[in-house]
Design a protein around this motif. Structure first.
Motif, PDB file in Angstrom:
ATOM      1  N   PRO A 136       0.795  -1.233   0.000  1.00  0.00           N
ATOM      2  CA  PRO A 136       0.000   0.000   0.000  1.00  0.00           C
ATOM      3  C   PRO A 136       0.829   1.285   0.000  1.00  0.00           C
ATOM      4  O   PRO A 136       0.301   2.348  -0.304  1.00  0.00           O
ATOM      5  CB  PRO A 136      -0.826  -0.112   1.289  1.00  0.00           C
ATOM      6  N   PHE A 137       2.093   1.200   0.400  1.00  0.00           N
ATOM      7  CA  PHE A 137       3.017   2.340   0.346  1.00  0.00           C
ATOM      8  C   PHE A 137       4.192   1.868  -0.508  1.00  0.00           C
ATOM      9  O   PHE A 137       5.280   1.586   0.002  1.00  0.00           O
ATOM     10  CB  PHE A 137       3.475   2.737   1.743  1.00  0.00           C
ATOM     11  N   ALA A 138       4.006   1.824  -1.811  1.00  0.00           N
ATOM     12  CA  ALA A 138       4.885   1.034  -2.682  1.00  0.00           C
ATOM     13  C   ALA A 138       6.324   1.523  -2.703  1.00  0.00           C
ATOM     14  O   ALA A 138       7.255   0.739  -2.554  1.00  0.00           O
ATOM     15  CB  ALA A 138       4.322   0.996  -4.094  1.00  0.00           C
ATOM     16  N   GLY A 139       6.545   2.821  -2.928  1.00  0.00           N
ATOM     17  CA  GLY A 139       7.916   3.297  -3.095  1.00  0.00           C
ATOM     18  C   GLY A 139       8.617   2.500  -4.170  1.00  0.00           C
ATOM     19  O   GLY A 139       8.106   2.331  -5.282  1.00  0.00           O
ATOM     20  N   SER A 140       9.791   1.967  -3.862  1.00  0.00           N
ATOM     21  CA  SER A 140      10.545   1.175  -4.832  1.00  0.00           C
ATOM     22  C   SER A 140      10.214  -0.315  -4.764  1.00  0.00           C
ATOM     23  O   SER A 140      10.864  -1.121  -5.429  1.00  0.00           O
ATOM     24  CB  SER A 140      12.048   1.374  -4.622  1.00  0.00           C
ATOM     25  N   ALA A 141       9.198  -0.691  -3.957  1.00  0.00           N
ATOM     26  CA  ALA A 141       8.653  -2.057  -3.926  1.00  0.00           C
ATOM     27  C   ALA A 141       9.724  -3.109  -3.644  1.00  0.00           C
ATOM     28  O   ALA A 141       9.763  -4.161  -4.280  1.00  0.00           O
ATOM     29  CB  ALA A 141       7.923  -2.366  -5.232  1.00  0.00           C
ATOM     30  N   GLY A 142      10.564  -2.844  -2.667  1.00  0.00           N
ATOM     31  CA  GLY A 142      11.675  -3.746  -2.384  1.00  0.00           C
ATOM     32  C   GLY A 142      11.254  -5.153  -2.005  1.00  0.00           C
ATOM     33  O   GLY A 142      11.916  -6.124  -2.381  1.00  0.00           O
ATOM     34  N   TYR A 143      10.158  -5.285  -1.264  1.00  0.00           N
ATOM     35  CA  TYR A 143       9.698  -6.617  -0.878  1.00  0.00           C
ATOM     36  C   TYR A 143       9.206  -7.381  -2.108  1.00  0.00           C
ATOM     37  O   TYR A 143       9.578  -8.544  -2.320  1.00  0.00           O
ATOM     38  CB  TYR A 143       8.579  -6.490   0.154  1.00  0.00           C
ATOM     39  N   SER A 144       8.403  -6.749  -2.938  1.00  0.00           N
ATOM     40  CA  SER A 144       7.844  -7.428  -4.117  1.00  0.00           C
ATOM     41  C   SER A 144       8.922  -7.835  -5.108  1.00  0.00           C
ATOM     42  O   SER A 144       8.770  -8.847  -5.811  1.00  0.00           O
ATOM     43  CB  SER A 144       6.819  -6.525  -4.800  1.00  0.00           C
ATOM     44  N   LEU A 145      10.014  -7.078  -5.188  1.00  0.00           N
ATOM     45  CA  LEU A 145      11.098  -7.446  -6.102  1.00  0.00           C
ATOM     46  C   LEU A 145      11.689  -8.803  -5.762  1.00  0.00           C
ATOM     47  O   LEU A 145      12.151  -9.532  -6.643  1.00  0.00           O
ATOM     48  CB  LEU A 145      12.202  -6.382  -6.070  1.00  0.00           C
ATOM     49  N   ARG A 146      11.673  -9.151  -4.477  1.00  0.00           N
ATOM     50  CA  ARG A 146      12.203 -10.444  -4.049  1.00  0.00           C
ATOM     51  C   ARG A 146      11.286 -11.599  -4.441  1.00  0.00           C
ATOM     52  O   ARG A 146      11.713 -12.746  -4.517  1.00  0.00           O
ATOM     53  CB  ARG A 146      12.400 -10.444  -2.533  1.00  0.00           C
ATOM     54  N   TYR A 147      10.023 -11.288  -4.684  1.00  0.00           N
ATOM     55  CA  TYR A 147       9.032 -12.321  -4.992  1.00  0.00           C
ATOM     56  C   TYR A 147       8.204 -11.888  -6.205  1.00  0.00           C
ATOM     57  O   TYR A 147       6.982 -11.976  -6.205  1.00  0.00           O
ATOM     58  CB  TYR A 147       8.141 -12.558  -3.769  1.00  0.00           C
ATOM     59  N   HIS A 148       8.897 -11.434  -7.235  1.00  0.00           N
ATOM     60  CA  HIS A 148       8.238 -10.753  -8.346  1.00  0.00           C
ATOM     61  C   HIS A 148       7.315 -11.648  -9.145  1.00  0.00           C
ATOM     62  O   HIS A 148       6.451 -11.165  -9.882  1.00  0.00           O
ATOM     63  CB  HIS A 148       9.293 -10.155  -9.280  1.00  0.00           C
ATOM     64  N   GLN A 149       7.465 -12.978  -9.028  1.00  0.00           N
ATOM     65  CA  GLN A 149       6.601 -13.882  -9.791  1.00  0.00           C
ATOM     66  C   GLN A 149       5.171 -13.881  -9.255  1.00  0.00           C
ATOM     67  O   GLN A 149       4.246 -14.311  -9.949  1.00  0.00           O
ATOM     68  CB  GLN A 149       7.147 -15.317  -9.733  1.00  0.00           C
ATOM     69  N   HIS A 150       4.979 -13.412  -8.035  1.00  0.00           N
ATOM     70  CA  HIS A 150       3.642 -13.346  -7.456  1.00  0.00           C
ATOM     71  C   HIS A 150       2.789 -12.305  -8.191  1.00  0.00           C
ATOM     72  O   HIS A 150       3.299 -11.497  -8.970  1.00  0.00           O
ATOM     73  CB  HIS A 150       3.727 -12.980  -5.978  1.00  0.00           C
TER      74      HIS A 150
END
Length: 255
Positions: A37-51
């Motif tokens: 919800p507070f994306a910024g550079s989306a560091g967490y999602s980059l680790r699991y980008h296939q989701h």
């Protein structure tokens, strides 16, 4: 820091980014959908980008950069030129989103795009950390991996209710989050705490020592510069206090 196989490196440098911490400190996602919800550079999602990744961000500049990255071709990224030390982003013959993307690489961990190279970039210190061939090649090699991502220009309150997902919630910090264009001064933290508790699925909330809007636990003392440390705290909607002891591990972040 070595890249874990299957992860992506940051598409841009951003103040408060969590890419380095996402694997070492925070739980892996238990759901196929990740919402930041507070994306910024989306560091967490980059680790699991296939989701199935859904980003919400209130800063329209950051949203436009993400929308550009989601649809741009690798060849277009590779065609973006270097910026000479005496040039600014205004000298680039490019669309605004490109200027913003380059501007985010002119100074490390900035909260908004810069127009001119930082002193470190001008001095040639760690050139791979600023806009140039290495960064350009990395982004070009990664853009095809985020075609399925979604990004929305809205605040956390506009996120859908009753969606079971892994929620990675990293707002501007209550005490230290005033460096953003849309910082902590505009957030009702008591309301945000109630909202976090109401999410369905797995909820991970990031904060800094001194925050009071949730019953945070100590997570780690992170080295941010040669002399400074950030005492990170966190809250999970399902952690077991008996099996999840407080931590204050030393996590060194190389510059």
């Amino acid at each position: 820091m070595a890249v874990v196989p299957g992860t992506l490196r940051p598409f841009f440098s951003y103040y408060g980014g969590k890419w380095r911490d996402a694997v070492k400190l925070y739980p892996a996602p238990r759901h196929k959908k990740i919402i930041e919800p507070f994306a910024g550079s989306a560091g967490y999602s980059l680790r699991y980008h296939q989701h199935a990744v859904v980003l919400y961000e209130i800063d329209p500049v950051i949203v436009q950069v993400w929308k550009y990255l989601i649809q741009v071709s690798p060849s277009e990224i590779l065609a973006i030129p270097d910026l000479e030390p005496d040039q600014t982003c205004d000298d680039l013959n490019a669309i605004q989103e490109v200027k913003w993307l380059v501007g985010l690489w002119l100074n490390r961990a900035a909260a908004s795009p810069r127009k001119s190279p930082s002193a470190w970039m001008r001095a040639g210190i760690r050139p791979g950390s600023f806009w140039g061939e290495r960064v350009r090649n990395t982004i070009a090699a990664q853009v095809d991996s985020i075609r399925h991502w979604e990004v929305h220009n809205s605040g956390y309150i506009e996120c859908p209710d009753d969606v079971e997902a892994t929620w990675f919630i990293d707002p501007p910090y209550q005490v230290a989050g005033r460096h953003y264009r849309f910082g902590s001064e505009i957030i009702d933290f008591d309301a945000l705490g109630r909202w976090c508790r109401a999410r369905s699925g797995q909820v991970i909330v990031c904060e800094n020592e001194g925050a009071t809007w949730l019953p945070f636990r100590q997570l780690a003392s992170i080295k941010t510069t040669r002399s400074n440390r950030s005492h990170e705290v966190y809250w999970l909607n399902d952690f077991d206090a008996a099996s999840t002891p407080d931590l204050f591990g030393e996590v060194a972040h190389p510059k």
